[in-house]
Every structure is written in structure tokens, then in C-alpha cells.
Design an enzyme around this catalytic site. Structure first.
Site, PDB file in Angstrom:
ATOM      1  CG  ASP A   6      -4.673   2.970   5.269  1.00 23.88           C
ATOM      2  OD1 ASP A   6      -5.464   3.924   5.143  1.00 23.88           O
ATOM      3  OD2 ASP A   6      -3.990   2.533   4.320  1.00 23.88           O
TER       4      ASP A   6
ATOM      5  CG  ASP B  14      -1.925  -1.109   1.242  1.00 22.85           C
ATOM      6  OD1 ASP B  14      -2.265  -1.605   0.152  1.00 22.85           O
ATOM      7  OD2 ASP B  14      -2.368  -1.499   2.335  1.00 22.85           O
TER       8      ASP B  14
ATOM      9  NE  ARG C  14      -4.972  -1.781   3.497  1.00 28.33           N
ATOM     10  CZ  ARG C  14      -5.773  -1.594   2.446  1.00 28.33           C
ATOM     11  NH1 ARG C  14      -6.751  -0.710   2.523  1.00 28.33           N
ATOM     12  NH2 ARG C  14      -5.602  -2.270   1.331  1.00 28.33           N
TER      13      ARG C  14
ATOM     14  CE1 TYR D 202       3.084  -6.649   4.496  1.00 29.05           C
ATOM     15  CE2 TYR D 202       2.535  -8.944   4.969  1.00 29.05           C
ATOM     16  CZ  TYR D 202       2.679  -7.903   4.062  1.00 29.05           C
ATOM     17  OH  TYR D 202       2.430  -8.119   2.732  1.00 29.05           O
TER      18      TYR D 202
END
Length: 293
Positions: free
Chosen positions: A117, A75, A210, A103
Site C-alpha cells: 500500500d 489496516d 492489498r 471494500y
């Protein structure tokens, strides 16, 4: 003077030959802000500039073509490892899409956004004071293993050839994609400092952090969104050991770290050996060394 110019031209031809002979995979660092496609195009521009090519649009190259792609979109608001395939290495990028990734995400409790987000608009606010570290650690167990997950509306997924995120920005109605099976190999709580919390995730392909944070907030009878997201590992490539920073994006550095594909060994240039660089005189600018800002 003529000798100096011809030497520069020869060096640039040599650089271009080296660039076109590259075959394999390597990793770069993507910073927050640009899209993954933007970063890839910036990389191409720097490499062609180093090789003396002056065309500025890397997508419109009919001559001196360079096959290059990335193995999994990050992203715009995210940073971290972006795996790049060059030459024959582009054939291996599908393994990066389906392979393991790691992550580190910072989530914020009490606020939900339309993009899930921090770039989005707040759509809901709820209390979070009732949530404890123990509550969160217990709920995280529910999201480990093979789970069903609904992808975010704002994503790289497409409908009729266009990304859902683009359609939404155009004001079009977009239906959520159906839930799909994804795999979470490891999930742990690194820090709990309400309203912020930090989690480490290792997952398979098709997984959205997310969506995880959004679902976690709901499970905790509140809401949440991703405040920061960093991809620390993709396949065999780690952020600390393998990802080239922007000032390291040179043909020489890429050739040095390139991991050849099993069926595509790193090609040796068929061109004559590059001439040795002559020593620079005081005050003379260095040629062909494109160290970006």
C-alpha cells in the site's frame, strides 16, 4: 452547590450503569491513521469519561470492567466500518471475522511497495501504458470466486505470538505465509484513469485487498499497490447507515443503535431510573456530554 454536585455524580453513576448494561453489536467509523486497536481504546476512553471514570488506560481496568472488542482489523491506512461488540456481543465477533465484507479500493499502477500500500517503500517500478480498461476487466474475472491468495508480509497475522508487521519493523526475517483459499463474491472496475483505478470488492473472511491489487498488477505484466482503501460494509453494517462517527460516540447513541445478539438481549439496567436533566442556565457548561473533536 452541593445539590448540583450530587446531581452530577448521580447522572454519572447512571451513565456507568447504562454503559455496563450494553450487550450487542454496533459499528463505528475508523479514520485513516490509527490502528483498529487504537480506535477501540479511544472509544472506551470517551465512554468511560462520559460515565465519570477518570482512568485513562482502558486496558488496565480491574473494577467497572467493560467487555469490548472489534470484529476484524482494518489496516492503519484504511478507513471505514469497524464492527464493535460490547458485553455479550463480543461472543458474536467471530461471525464478523468470517462473514461478508465490502471494500472500495483505489489502486495505482506502475509501482509496487513492500507493504503493498501507499505507506510502504517503493520496491519496483514498471510501465503500465499498455494496460487498457478491457484488459483489467478481463483479468479481474480471474480473481472472482474461490481463489488461492498469499497474505501480505505486513499484516496482522502472527508468528510466535507476534504480528508479522512488528517482526519486520524489528528487522527480523519473515517468511511469507502459505497461500490459502479465500472467496470473492463480487469484483468490478468502477473507474479506470491510469495510473489510478478503482475497484469494488465483496469478499469473505481472510481476504486481503492489498494482495489482490498486487496480484492484479502482476497479471497485467506490470505492478500495483493500494493507494486508498475503504471498508463500506461488514456483515449487516454499512458505512452510510450504521457507522457512528467520532462525535457520535456516546452511551446514548450506542444504546440506540445497538443490535442485540440472538442469545444476549439488550440488558435493562437494574439501577434506579436516571434523574431527568435540569435545564441549563445561561453560561453554564453542560455536564457529562463528551463530544470529541
Amino acid at each position: 452547590m452541593a445539590t448540583g454536585v450530587s446531581g452530577v455524580v448521580a447522572a454519572q453513576r447512571c451513565s456507568l450503569s447504562k454503559l455496563q448494561s450494553l450487550n450487542g453489536l454496533f459499528a463505528i467509523y475508523k479514520k485513516q491513521g490509527p490502528t483498529s486497536a487504537d480506535v477501540l481504546n479511544q472509544l472506551k476512553r470517551k465512554l468511560f469519561q462520559e460515565a465519570g471514570e477518570k482512568q485513562t488506560n482502558p486496558r488496565k481496568r480491574k473494577k467497572q470492567a467493560l467487555k469490548m472488542g472489534h470484529g476484524g482489523t482494518l489496516d492503519s491506512a484504511a478507513s471505514g466500518v469497524l464492527v464493535v461488540g460490547v458485553g455479550g456481543g463480543t461472543k458474536m465477533l467471530t461471525t464478523m471475522l468470517t462473514g461478508s465484507k465490502k471494500y472500495t479500493a483505489v489502486g495505482e499502477l506502475g509501482k509496487a511497495t513492500d507493504t503493498l500500500d501507499a505507506t510502504g517503500t517503493v520496491t519496483l517500478q514498471k510501465t503500465y501504458e499498455h494496460i487498457t480498461k478491457e484488459n483489467m476487466e478481463e483479468k479481474l474475472k480471474k480473481f472472482t470466486g474461490e481463489i488461492m491468495q498469499v497474505p501480505p508480509l505486513y499484516s496482522a497475522l502472527k508468528r510466535d505470538g507476534q504480528r508479522l508487521s512488528v517482526l519486520l519493523k524489528k528487522g527480523q526475517e519473515v517468511e511469507a505465509k502459505p497461500a490459502r483459499a479465500v472467496t470473492v463474491y463480487h469484483l468490478s472496475l468502477r473507474d479506470f484513469s491510469p495510473p489510478l483505478f478503482t475497484i469494488d470488492v465483496e469478499c469473505g473472511g481472510g481476504f486481503y485487498v492489498r494482495s489482490l491489487v498486487d496480484d492484479l498488477g502482476k497479471e497485467l505484466s506490470s505492478c500495483a499497490h493500494v493507494k486508498e482503501l475503504v471498508r463500506t460494509k461488514q456483515g449487516q453494517f454499512t458505512l452510510e447507515e450504521h457507522a457512528l462517527r467520532e462525535d457520535q460516540w456516546t452511551i446514548e447513541n450506542i444504546a440506540r443503535v445497538l443490535q442485540a445478539t440472538p442469545t444476549e438481549p439488550v440488558a435493562e439496567s437494574s439501577a434506579e431510573p436516571c434523574p431527568a436533566a435540569r435545564p441549563r442556565k445561561d453560561g453554564e457548561e453542560q455536564q457529562g456530554d463528551d463530544q470529541g473533536s
